[in-house]
Write an enzyme that holds these catalytic residues in place. Structure first.
Site, mmCIF file in Angstrom:
data_model
loop_
_atom_site.group_PDB
_atom_site.id
_atom_site.type_symbol
_atom_site.label_atom_id
_atom_site.label_comp_id
_atom_site.label_asym_id
_atom_site.label_seq_id
_atom_site.Cartn_x
_atom_site.Cartn_y
_atom_site.Cartn_z
ATOM 1 C CG HIS A 1 -5.007 12.143 10.717
ATOM 2 N ND1 HIS A 1 -5.222 13.453 10.333
ATOM 3 C CD2 HIS A 1 -3.694 11.881 10.464
ATOM 4 C CE1 HIS A 1 -4.078 13.952 9.867
ATOM 5 N NE2 HIS A 1 -3.140 13.029 9.945
ATOM 6 C CG ASP B 1 -1.798 1.224 1.309
ATOM 7 O OD1 ASP B 1 -1.570 2.196 0.540
ATOM 8 O OD2 ASP B 1 -2.728 1.242 2.155
ATOM 9 C CG HIS C 1 -0.628 15.086 7.713
ATOM 10 N ND1 HIS C 1 0.535 14.462 8.111
ATOM 11 C CD2 HIS C 1 -0.733 14.894 6.382
ATOM 12 C CE1 HIS C 1 1.112 13.900 7.062
ATOM 13 N NE2 HIS C 1 0.367 14.153 5.988
ATOM 14 C CE1 TYR D 1 4.339 8.625 9.149
ATOM 15 C CE2 TYR D 1 4.042 10.925 8.513
ATOM 16 C CZ TYR D 1 3.598 9.797 9.173
ATOM 17 O OH TYR D 1 2.417 9.825 9.870
ATOM 18 C CG ASP E 1 4.101 14.809 9.712
ATOM 19 O OD1 ASP E 1 4.048 15.746 10.553
ATOM 20 O OD2 ASP E 1 3.168 13.997 9.543
ATOM 21 C CG ASP F 1 1.377 15.489 12.145
ATOM 22 O OD1 ASP F 1 1.888 14.422 12.495
ATOM 23 O OD2 ASP F 1 0.892 15.676 11.001
HETATM 24 C C1 X5A Z 1 -0.215 10.844 11.700
HETATM 25 C C2 X5A Z 1 0.035 11.241 10.270
HETATM 26 C C3 X5A Z 1 -0.604 11.084 7.962
HETATM 27 C C4 X5A Z 1 -1.554 10.372 7.047
HETATM 28 C C5 X5A Z 1 -1.274 10.697 5.592
HETATM 29 C C6 X5A Z 1 -2.202 9.989 4.651
HETATM 30 N N1 X5A Z 1 -0.787 10.763 9.348
HETATM 31 N N2 X5A Z 1 -1.985 10.367 3.296
HETATM 32 O O1 X5A Z 1 1.011 11.927 10.013
HETATM 33 ZN ZN ZN Z 2 1.239 13.971 9.991
#
Ligand code: X5A
Ligand code: ZN
Length: 678
Positions: free
Chosen positions: A137, A22, A176, A307, A267, A174
């Site tokens: 999330h 994935d 996101h 990441y 990230d 973060d």
């Molecule tokens: C916790 C976090 C990121 C999800 C990315 C999905 N999630 N495209 O960094």
């Molecule tokens: Zn994130």
């Protein structure tokens, strides 16, 4: 007063992993946890922390935030085969189940709660939990974006319930948007949620309308949800700091939380394939340092994303060593936010104006999409945190980032041994001073005379004055030789001590010395004018020298009883100081100071973020409470309570505004709105 930093980590949480192909989920790997922990080990940070064990979060605790249905679905995956796991995972946007996922997610929740307990019970002052899967999330009834249970949201509800807390701040750095956390608290005024996130005008995942700056909360929660969208990639250190100065910190100080929880995703750091931002690891030391000034230091940092393994590991280490109270490393790069960042700052300030007292008299106006419309305006990554960083991220390449970080981190040195503060004082004064403070022996007359010989003769004419400089010399010397990181001296003539300190450090080789004078200070003419920046905070208008970019007079008299000094420190002094990037900060407190003890302590604590925490404080008035408070601020212990929040008067806001207009071309971190061309 609680001391110590908790570290929570359990290898068990590395068993959750992706079993099939994935390309969206394959970055959320177990090594994120294990390599971060290894990095902490290699910097000898693990042994300096208090180890706190994990536990499983109970079903009851998970139900504080999630639906029973969600819990049951998660629980049922424990005995599934790969095919079944894959099928359930497909019901969600970017999530994967492994037979151990449910167990790991319960450990992640439990780790967050253990951290809250350790901090709230006073076993430690602060701490960090390294957890997987992440949480922000995750929603009441759904897994999302690698998250199953919302660790941070559960921690906040738990803290409210178990400790009766009424104000919790969640800072989500973060890259996101933690839309899950936003949904959970959007109607709740007891939880202030702040998130910045890559947005690109809704192009970037999760591409929601409600991630924009105008989502301010609902019903009673209006004003308690703060979204700062990044509409360009390539944001760097100065963009992050500008958002803290002009958006988050003023709100946080007005909110006055009893606990701060960080949704700590890395990230948003350089090299991350998701974020594509340029912020270098040391920025997280600064962000952490700022948040440590709130809630009496009660700070729980809980891992979310991140990441790029090397970038993640370095940033985690920066966070933990700052929590431990180590000196804050110098921030790198040109200190000026990019236009797109300033636009976002301006918009979120405008959206929040109705809800926050500190914004009441600021002129805020919305400004939409300017940077995307005009071809004339610069791109975000044309102003990166460092030139090297821009070359790397413009041509994105993980190996290059690794090399960059390796070189970069060698320049970001933490003085060893860490945290030491020197002070002069009478024998026996140790017991009112905090830990880590050492008393220094003052120099005798002959020593001082030998040192001064000619070099300071124009400044020091009388033997009597000369003697009073003994502690200044000895403490400053220790700072310059890196034997201590910072120090306080009592002096009958603070202005003279400061002038001598300035000359001494310039002679030592420092190019930029920031001098903050509090109270009536006689300005002593100096030959080092080009190598210092003076900010004079006093009640009376100082007419001399105005118009010079290196001399700033800030007339300020703190409101009796309350504390309205935040707006001046956050909106003006800090942005100027960060723009200047001093090698040393000298803070001199003279007579007739217009600031109270807590105002001065806040100033000292926040300025400790500059110059690798090299601060020399000289106090003319030897009031023991002031000395003690300043000593605490210098060693990184918490600052005294600020009292009731008093918003600055319109007159004061205008004063800051005028200074900002006058100096923002020179000191660019002052920018909080786009120049409209008038
Ligand atoms: C916790 C976090 C990121 C999800 C990315 C999905 N999630 N495209 O960094
Ligand atoms: Zn994130």
């Amino acid at each position: 007063m609680a001391s110590g930093t908790a570290l929570i980590y359990d290898e068990e949480m590395t068993t959750h992993k992706l079993l099939w192909n994935d390309p969206i989920c394959d970055i959320e790997v177990p090594e994120r946890l294990s390599s971060s922990y290894e990095q902490l080990r290699s910097y000898h940070l693990v042994e300096r922390c208090v180890h706190v064990p994990v536990r499983e979060g109970s079903e009851e605790e998970i139900l504080l935030v999630h639906s029973l249905e969600h819990l049951e679905v998660a629980k049922s995956t424990q005995t599934m085969n790969e095919e079944e796991l894959k099928r359930v995972s497909e019901n969600y946007d970017a999530f994967f189940f492994h037979p151990s996922t449910y167990h790991c997610a319960r450990l992640a929740v439990g780790a967050a709660l253990q951290l809250v307990d350790a901090v709230m019970a006073g076993k430690v002052r602060n701490g960090m939990a390294l957890v997987r899967p992440p949480g922000h999330h995750s929603q009441r009834n759904a897994a999302n974006g690698f998250c199953l249970f919302n660790n941070v949201a559960i921690a906040a509800e738990y803290a409210k319930l178990k400790y009766g807390l009424q104000r919790i701040l969640i800072v989500d750095w973060d890259v996101h948007h933690g839309q899950g956390t936003q949904y959970i608290f959007e109607e709740d005024p007891s939880v202030l949620y702040f998130s910045w996130h890559r947005y690109e005008h809704q192009e970037f995942w999760p591409s929601l309308k409600e991630s924009d700056y105008d989502a301010v909360g609902l019903g009673k929660g209006k004003g308690f949800n703060i979204n700062l969208p990044w509409n360009k990639v390539g944001m760097g250190n100065s963009d992050y700091l500008a958002v803290f100065f002009h958006v988050l910190l003023p709100m946080a100080f007005e909110f006055d939380p009893e606990l701060v929880i960080v949704s700590s995703g890395y990230d948003s750091g350089i090299g991350d394939p998701e974020g594509q931002m340029n912020a270098t690891p040391e920025v997280f030391a600064h962000l952490t340092h700022f948040l440590m000034q709130l809630a009496n230091g009660k700070l729980c940092v809980i891992l979310e994303g991140g990441y790029h393994l090397k970038s993640l590991g370095e940033s985690v280490c920066m966070t933990v060593r700052t929590l431990l109270g180590d000196p804050v490393p110098q921030i790198t790069g040109e200190m000026a936010p990019c236009l797109s960042a300033v636009e976002s700052i301006q918009n979120v300030r405008a959206a929040h104006k109705p809800y926050w007292k500190w914004l009441a008299y600021e002129d805020t106006s919305f400004l939409q999409n300017l940077s995307t419309k005009s071809h004339l305006l610069k791109k975000a990554n044309s102003n990166p945190s460092t030139e090297d960083a821009s070359q790397i991220t413009n041509n994105y390449n993980t190996v290059k980032v690794e090399r960059f970080l390796e070189l970069h981190m060698k320049n970001i040195l933490f003085p060893v041994p860490p945290i030491k503060t020197a002070t002069s004082g009478s024998e026996g004064s140790e017991h009112f001073l905090p830990e880590h403070v050492q008393l220094v022996k003052e120099m005798d007359e002959t020593e001082i005379k030998a040192l001064v010989s000619g070099f300071y003769a124009d400044l020091v004419k009388e033997d009597k004055t000369l003697l009073s400089l003994g502690s200044t010399f000895v403490i400053l010397d220790k700072i310059l030789k890196k034997e201590v990181c910072n120090g306080i001296a009592a002096s009958p003539t603070a202005a003279l001590s400061a002038a001598v300190a300035l000359r001494h450090s310039v002679r030592f080789g420092f190019q930029r010395v920031l001098c903050v004078f509090v109270g009536d200070m006689q300005m002593i003419p100096n030959t080092e004018d080009g190598k210092m920046l003076i900010i004079n905070i006093c009640e009376k208008e100082q007419s001399r020298k105005t118009g010079c970019k290196h001399y700033i007079s800030l007339n300020w008299k703190e409101d009796a009883g309350g504390n309205d000094f935040f707006s001046a420190v956050l909106g003006f002094i800090l942005p100027v100081a960060y723009s200047y990037q001093p090698n040393l900060t000298v803070i001199a407190v003279g007579p007739n100071r217009s600031l109270g003890i807590s105002g001065i302590s806040l100033l000292v604590a926040l300025l400790r973020g500059l110059a690798e925490s090299r601060v020399f404080v000289v106090i003319e008035d030897t009031e023991i409470n002031l000395m003690q408070s300043v000593a605490k601020a210098l060693v990184g212990a918490s600052t005294p309570p600020f009292g009731i929040y008093v918003p600055p008067t319109q007159e004061k806001v205008n004063k800051i505004k005028a200074l900002r207009d006058q100096f923002q071309q020179e000191w660019k971190m002052l920018q909080s709105s786009v120049n409209d061309g008038t």
